[in-house]
Design a protein around this motif. Structure first.
Motif, PDB file in Angstrom:
ATOM      1  N   PHE A  19       0.660  -1.045  -0.058  1.00 35.83           N
ATOM      2  CA  PHE A  19      -0.086   0.418   0.248  1.00 35.83           C
ATOM      3  C   PHE A  19       1.142   1.018   0.160  1.00 35.83           C
ATOM      4  O   PHE A  19       0.594   2.176  -0.561  1.00 35.83           O
ATOM      5  CB  PHE A  19      -1.151  -0.091   1.058  1.00 35.83           C
ATOM      6  CG  PHE A  19      -1.849   1.678   1.203  1.00 35.83           C
ATOM      7  CD1 PHE A  19      -2.697   1.482   0.466  1.00 35.83           C
ATOM      8  CD2 PHE A  19      -1.564   2.620   1.981  1.00 35.83           C
ATOM      9  CE1 PHE A  19      -3.601   2.477   0.340  1.00 35.83           C
ATOM     10  CE2 PHE A  19      -1.942   3.640   2.256  1.00 35.83           C
ATOM     11  CZ  PHE A  19      -2.975   3.974   1.007  1.00 35.83           C
ATOM     12  N   GLU A  20       1.458   1.226   0.692  1.00 33.68           N
ATOM     13  CA  GLU A  20       3.139   2.600   0.539  1.00 33.68           C
ATOM     14  C   GLU A  20       3.391   2.608   0.309  1.00 33.68           C
ATOM     15  O   GLU A  20       3.146   4.526  -0.897  1.00 33.68           O
ATOM     16  CB  GLU A  20       3.636   2.448   2.294  1.00 33.68           C
ATOM     17  CG  GLU A  20       2.587   2.836   3.424  1.00 33.68           C
ATOM     18  CD  GLU A  20       1.698   3.984   3.942  1.00 33.68           C
ATOM     19  OE1 GLU A  20       1.967   5.011   2.994  1.00 33.68           O
ATOM     20  OE2 GLU A  20       1.106   3.832   5.157  1.00 33.68           O
ATOM     21  N   VAL A  23       0.702   4.351  -3.110  1.00 32.98           N
ATOM     22  CA  VAL A  23      -0.390   4.990  -3.167  1.00 32.98           C
ATOM     23  C   VAL A  23       0.973   6.218  -2.909  1.00 32.98           C
ATOM     24  O   VAL A  23       0.440   7.322  -3.433  1.00 32.98           O
ATOM     25  CB  VAL A  23      -0.495   5.792  -1.091  1.00 32.98           C
ATOM     26  CG1 VAL A  23       0.409   5.542  -0.384  1.00 32.98           C
ATOM     27  CG2 VAL A  23      -1.760   6.314  -1.479  1.00 32.98           C
ATOM     28  N   ARG A  26       1.623   6.611  -6.903  1.00 32.04           N
ATOM     29  CA  ARG A  26       0.170   7.515  -7.407  1.00 32.04           C
ATOM     30  C   ARG A  26       0.008   9.161  -7.010  1.00 32.04           C
ATOM     31  O   ARG A  26      -0.427   9.748  -8.107  1.00 32.04           O
ATOM     32  CB  ARG A  26      -1.578   6.681  -6.042  1.00 32.04           C
ATOM     33  CG  ARG A  26      -2.636   7.578  -6.801  1.00 32.04           C
ATOM     34  CD  ARG A  26      -3.289   7.094  -6.006  1.00 32.04           C
ATOM     35  NE  ARG A  26      -5.009   7.327  -6.655  1.00 32.04           N
ATOM     36  CZ  ARG A  26      -5.416   8.722  -6.488  1.00 32.04           C
ATOM     37  NH1 ARG A  26      -5.164   9.395  -4.963  1.00 32.04           N
ATOM     38  NH2 ARG A  26      -6.457   9.315  -6.792  1.00 32.04           N
ATOM     39  N   ARG A  46      -4.762   9.889  -0.812  1.00 23.76           N
ATOM     40  CA  ARG A  46      -3.631   8.917   0.276  1.00 23.76           C
ATOM     41  C   ARG A  46      -5.252   8.130   0.885  1.00 23.76           C
ATOM     42  O   ARG A  46      -5.445   7.072   0.652  1.00 23.76           O
ATOM     43  CB  ARG A  46      -3.404   9.473   1.699  1.00 23.76           C
ATOM     44  CG  ARG A  46      -2.859   7.963   2.219  1.00 23.76           C
ATOM     45  CD  ARG A  46      -2.341   8.524   4.202  1.00 23.76           C
ATOM     46  NE  ARG A  46      -1.912   7.534   4.392  1.00 23.76           N
ATOM     47  CZ  ARG A  46      -0.547   6.738   4.723  1.00 23.76           C
ATOM     48  NH1 ARG A  46       0.106   7.204   2.730  1.00 23.76           N
ATOM     49  NH2 ARG A  46      -0.081   6.122   4.841  1.00 23.76           N
ATOM     50  N   PHE A  49      -7.412   6.923  -2.103  1.00 27.16           N
ATOM     51  CA  PHE A  49      -6.810   5.296  -2.483  1.00 27.16           C
ATOM     52  C   PHE A  49      -6.852   4.585  -1.401  1.00 27.16           C
ATOM     53  O   PHE A  49      -7.348   3.430  -1.684  1.00 27.16           O
ATOM     54  CB  PHE A  49      -5.398   5.737  -2.809  1.00 27.16           C
ATOM     55  CG  PHE A  49      -4.970   4.220  -3.152  1.00 27.16           C
ATOM     56  CD1 PHE A  49      -5.213   3.691  -4.172  1.00 27.16           C
ATOM     57  CD2 PHE A  49      -3.770   4.038  -3.095  1.00 27.16           C
ATOM     58  CE1 PHE A  49      -4.814   2.887  -4.986  1.00 27.16           C
ATOM     59  CE2 PHE A  49      -3.364   2.694  -2.763  1.00 27.16           C
ATOM     60  CZ  PHE A  49      -3.619   2.486  -4.239  1.00 27.16           C
ATOM     61  N   ARG A  50      -7.077   4.883   0.325  1.00 31.12           N
ATOM     62  CA  ARG A  50      -7.103   3.653   1.084  1.00 31.12           C
ATOM     63  C   ARG A  50      -8.248   3.627   1.113  1.00 31.12           C
ATOM     64  O   ARG A  50      -9.051   1.469   1.292  1.00 31.12           O
ATOM     65  CB  ARG A  50      -6.252   4.796   2.202  1.00 31.12           C
ATOM     66  CG  ARG A  50      -6.674   2.849   3.454  1.00 31.12           C
ATOM     67  CD  ARG A  50      -6.524   1.794   3.526  1.00 31.12           C
ATOM     68  NE  ARG A  50      -5.150   2.213   4.089  1.00 31.12           N
ATOM     69  CZ  ARG A  50      -4.145   1.026   4.166  1.00 31.12           C
ATOM     70  NH1 ARG A  50      -4.535   0.060   3.697  1.00 31.12           N
ATOM     71  NH2 ARG A  50      -3.281   0.661   4.467  1.00 31.12           N
ATOM     72  N   PHE A  53      -8.584   0.861  -1.620  1.00 28.44           N
ATOM     73  CA  PHE A  53      -7.994  -0.264  -1.672  1.00 28.44           C
ATOM     74  C   PHE A  53      -7.911  -1.541  -2.104  1.00 28.44           C
ATOM     75  O   PHE A  53      -8.442  -2.081  -0.937  1.00 28.44           O
ATOM     76  CB  PHE A  53      -6.231   0.329  -1.686  1.00 28.44           C
ATOM     77  CG  PHE A  53      -5.754  -0.682  -1.527  1.00 28.44           C
ATOM     78  CD1 PHE A  53      -4.665  -0.888  -2.281  1.00 28.44           C
ATOM     79  CD2 PHE A  53      -4.604  -1.802  -0.249  1.00 28.44           C
ATOM     80  CE1 PHE A  53      -3.919  -1.623  -2.258  1.00 28.44           C
ATOM     81  CE2 PHE A  53      -4.204  -2.507  -0.403  1.00 28.44           C
ATOM     82  CZ  PHE A  53      -2.843  -2.337  -1.933  1.00 28.44           C
TER      83      PHE A  53
END
Length: 151
Positions: A19-20, A23, A26, A46, A49-50, A53
């Motif tokens: 994830f990190e 993002v 992105r 962020r 997107f979270r 996700f």
């Protein structure tokens, strides 16, 4: 990372712990377009997107065994959603995005499913998607939506 000649692109399944990295990519890829429309906010990007996700629908775009971006395709009842396609800015303009689309088109065509995508208004991605056969579907305040019928 500058790629010479035609890129050899592969897609590799993402994992939750990616994830990190995703993002950050992105935010880097969207920064210029979002700044152009006065909507660049890394915290908001962020959060958005979270909220959507899904590692199972996310794949890394690999070029010569290096991560150049990622793509997210989510299934729906009557269409596939190309939810994200981001190529690192230093890798753009080299045919990588087009190579990813070829792979996604083949998957959509094999399922006889249309492929839908949204692009930020005033983003270069609008021309990219139109150039690759997407047709205008609708628009909202910040986004324009396109569809590609299966072949």
């Amino acid at each position: 990372m500058r790629i010479l000649n035609a890129p050899k692109v592969s897609l590799v399944q993402a994992e939750d712990n990616d994830f990190e990295e995703l993002v950050a990519l992105r935010i880097e890829a969207m920064r210029e377009s979002l700044e152009r429309v006065g909507r660049f906010d890394p915290a908001r990007a962020r959060e958005r997107f979270r909220a959507g996700f899904s590692a199972i629908h996310t794949r890394h775009v690999m070029v010569n065994q290096q991560r150049a971006g990622f793509v997210v395709v989510k299934p729906g009842p009557d269409q596939l959603l190309l939810d994200h396609l981001y190529i690192r800015p230093d890798c753009q303009g080299q045919g990588i995005g087009a190579a990813v689309l070829e792979k996604i088109f083949a998957e959509a065509d094999a399922q006889a499913m249309p492929l839908r995508v949204g692009a930020l208004r005033d983003s270069d991605s609008n021309r990219f998607y139109q150039r690759h056969g997407f047709q205008f579907l609708s628009e909202e305040e910040w986004d324009i939506y396109y569809i590609r019928s299966p072949r």
